[in-house]
Design a protein around this motif. Structure first.
Motif, PDB file in Angstrom:
ATOM      1  N   HIS A  18      12.196  13.331  -1.128  1.00 51.87           N
ATOM      2  CA  HIS A  18      12.499  12.495   0.027  1.00 51.87           C
ATOM      3  C   HIS A  18      11.709  11.184  -0.006  1.00 51.87           C
ATOM      4  O   HIS A  18      10.690  11.059  -0.668  1.00 51.87           O
ATOM      5  N   PHE A  19      12.244  10.206   0.718  1.00 52.46           N
ATOM      6  CA  PHE A  19      11.569   8.924   0.942  1.00 52.46           C
ATOM      7  C   PHE A  19      11.246   8.219  -0.390  1.00 52.46           C
ATOM      8  O   PHE A  19      12.066   8.208  -1.298  1.00 52.46           O
ATOM      9  N   ASN A  20      10.068   7.593  -0.488  1.00 51.05           N
ATOM     10  CA  ASN A  20       9.711   6.897  -1.734  1.00 51.05           C
ATOM     11  C   ASN A  20       9.703   7.848  -2.926  1.00 51.05           C
ATOM     12  O   ASN A  20      10.044   7.456  -4.041  1.00 51.05           O
ATOM     13  N   ALA A  21       9.305   9.087  -2.693  1.00 54.32           N
ATOM     14  CA  ALA A  21       9.257  10.059  -3.787  1.00 54.32           C
ATOM     15  C   ALA A  21      10.638  10.280  -4.385  1.00 54.32           C
ATOM     16  O   ALA A  21      10.804  10.315  -5.613  1.00 54.32           O
ATOM     17  N   VAL A  24      11.676   7.410  -6.513  1.00 56.10           N
ATOM     18  CA  VAL A  24      11.030   7.433  -7.830  1.00 56.10           C
ATOM     19  C   VAL A  24      11.889   8.205  -8.822  1.00 56.10           C
ATOM     20  O   VAL A  24      12.149   7.741  -9.943  1.00 56.10           O
ATOM     21  N   VAL A  25      12.358   9.372  -8.426  1.00 58.24           N
ATOM     22  CA  VAL A  25      13.196  10.190  -9.314  1.00 58.24           C
ATOM     23  C   VAL A  25      14.543   9.513  -9.559  1.00 58.24           C
ATOM     24  O   VAL A  25      15.029   9.476 -10.695  1.00 58.24           O
ATOM     25  N   ASP A  26      15.131   8.962  -8.520  1.00 59.94           N
ATOM     26  CA  ASP A  26      16.407   8.259  -8.685  1.00 59.94           C
ATOM     27  C   ASP A  26      16.268   7.098  -9.668  1.00 59.94           C
ATOM     28  O   ASP A  26      17.129   6.882 -10.533  1.00 59.94           O
ATOM     29  N   ALA A  27      15.178   6.322  -9.516  1.00 58.17           N
ATOM     30  CA  ALA A  27      14.956   5.165 -10.392  1.00 58.17           C
ATOM     31  C   ALA A  27      14.720   5.600 -11.828  1.00 58.17           C
ATOM     32  O   ALA A  27      15.188   4.949 -12.772  1.00 58.17           O
ATOM     33  N   GLU A 309       8.376   1.480  -2.496  1.00 53.76           N
ATOM     34  CA  GLU A 309       7.233   0.911  -1.788  1.00 53.76           C
ATOM     35  C   GLU A 309       6.024   1.821  -1.985  1.00 53.76           C
ATOM     36  O   GLU A 309       5.760   2.730  -1.193  1.00 53.76           O
ATOM     37  N   SER A 310       5.301   1.562  -3.069  1.00 52.55           N
ATOM     38  CA  SER A 310       4.187   2.427  -3.412  1.00 52.55           C
ATOM     39  C   SER A 310       3.272   1.709  -4.393  1.00 52.55           C
ATOM     40  O   SER A 310       3.469   0.540  -4.714  1.00 52.55           O
ATOM     41  N   ASP A 311       2.279   2.425  -4.890  1.00 49.93           N
ATOM     42  CA  ASP A 311       1.280   1.901  -5.817  1.00 49.93           C
ATOM     43  C   ASP A 311       1.784   2.082  -7.249  1.00 49.93           C
ATOM     44  O   ASP A 311       1.993   3.201  -7.709  1.00 49.93           O
TER      45      ASP A 311
END
Length: 326
Positions: A18-21, A24-27, A309-311
């Motif tokens: 979910h969310f940014n996580a 990450v997998v989608d990208a 939106e993350s580090d």
């Protein structure tokens, strides 16, 4: 046959839901799909990703052919080499948030230049490289050669003069991996770097000619030719770490070809992912959403786009791990 995913990738797929996580997998899956379909990939490096030792994962991406071109700041170009030859002299400051201006002045007086929680040692890093690169610049000038900043760095690495000074496993240096593959790199704004400042000082002192190092304008002209020749079939994807000049310089080449050179049938970037901790705000390139780039002719309406939106020091190695089947 699809390669079996390793433990890191399996962890991501099981936990990042979910969310940014989830993005990450989608990208990561989008990056992999773009390469599998025959597309090429550009990675842009802003910030201080080399000092954050992105080379540990990026070098392997380069060796395995998962990157076709890099756009980076002059700082990222040189700081990977600095880490290669001066790693044991770096000083980590875990409590950097508690430092006072007086504490930072003390670091400067000790010739330690701080990048967030990590101090780069001036003498062991900057000056060690300067001694060798100065000779390479001057030899090129004597031979009436002009090269791009990254080409001079490739000469430095491939000459072997630094090998006795390696302080990390060379397999973790992305610049060494890039030099061995002769990977295309564009370095916009190279003068905004330590080596760029040093070169400028030699020019000011009359010891070198300014045109010995090719300019950013020449990088753009070179990039236009590269893009037109390679933006065919599945086209070129754009994996952007941070924002700034490393990203926008290279991304602008697509609309330049179409709008300014009036060329027909120029493919826009065919995959886009940005990792940023910059908020979306007034006029911010680092934080603008992907669909804003559609209005500038950089992305197409059907370009698979991801905004994380993350580090990037956390996220980029995880995406690379997925692409490498780790």
């Amino acid at each position: 046959m699809k390669n079996k995913k390793g433990a890191v990738s399996q962890f991501l797929e099981h936990n990042f839901l979910h969310f940014n996580a989830a993005t990450v997998v989608d990208a990561a899956k989008g990056y992999e799909a773009h390469l599998t379909s025959g597309g090429k990939m550009l990675i842009s490096l802003a910030g201080a990703m080399s000092t954050a030792e992105l080379g540990i994962s990026l070098a392997e991406m380069i060796r395995q052919g998962k990157v076709d071109i890099i756009s980076c700041t002059g700082a990222n170009l040189e700081e990977d080499i600095m880490n290669l030859v001066a790693h044991s002299h770096y000083k980590r400051i875990p409590n950097y948030r508690d430092l006072t201006p007086k504490d930072d002045l003390e670091l400067l007086n000790n010739k330690l230049n701080r990048v967030t929680d990590t101090c780069i040692p001036e003498e062991e890093a900057f000056r060690k490289i300067q001694h060798h690169i100065e000779k390479i610049w001057k030899d090129a000038e004597i031979n009436n050669e002009r090269c791009f900043p990254h080409e001079f760095m490739y000469r430095l690495l491939l000459s072997g003069v630094l090998e006795g000074d390696y302080e990390i496993d060379p397999k973790n240096s992305w610049m060494l991996a890039a030099a061995e593959r002769n990977l295309p790199i564009v370095v916009p704004g190279w003068e905004d770097s330590t080596m760029g400042n040093i070169f400028a000082s030699y020019v000011i002192k009359g010891q070198l000619k300014v045109n010995t190092v090719k300019s950013g304008m020449e990088y753009m002209i070179w990039l236009a030719d590269f893009y037109e020749k390679n933006a065919i079939g599945q086209g070129i994807g754009f994996f952007q770490i941070g924002g700034g000049i490393a990203g926008d310089f290279s991304m602008c080449v697509a609309p330049m070809l179409e709008q300014d050179l009036e060329k027909k049938d120029i493919l826009k970037w065919r995959y886009y992912c940005q990792i940023t901790d910059s908020t979306t705000s007034y006029g911010s390139y680092s934080g603008c959403m992907p669909h804003e780039k559609i209005t500038w002719g950089k992305l197409d309406i059907d370009t698979p786009s991801y905004f994380i939106e993350s580090d990037a020091t956390i996220v980029a190695p995880l995406i690379f791990a997925w692409v490498l089947n780790m």
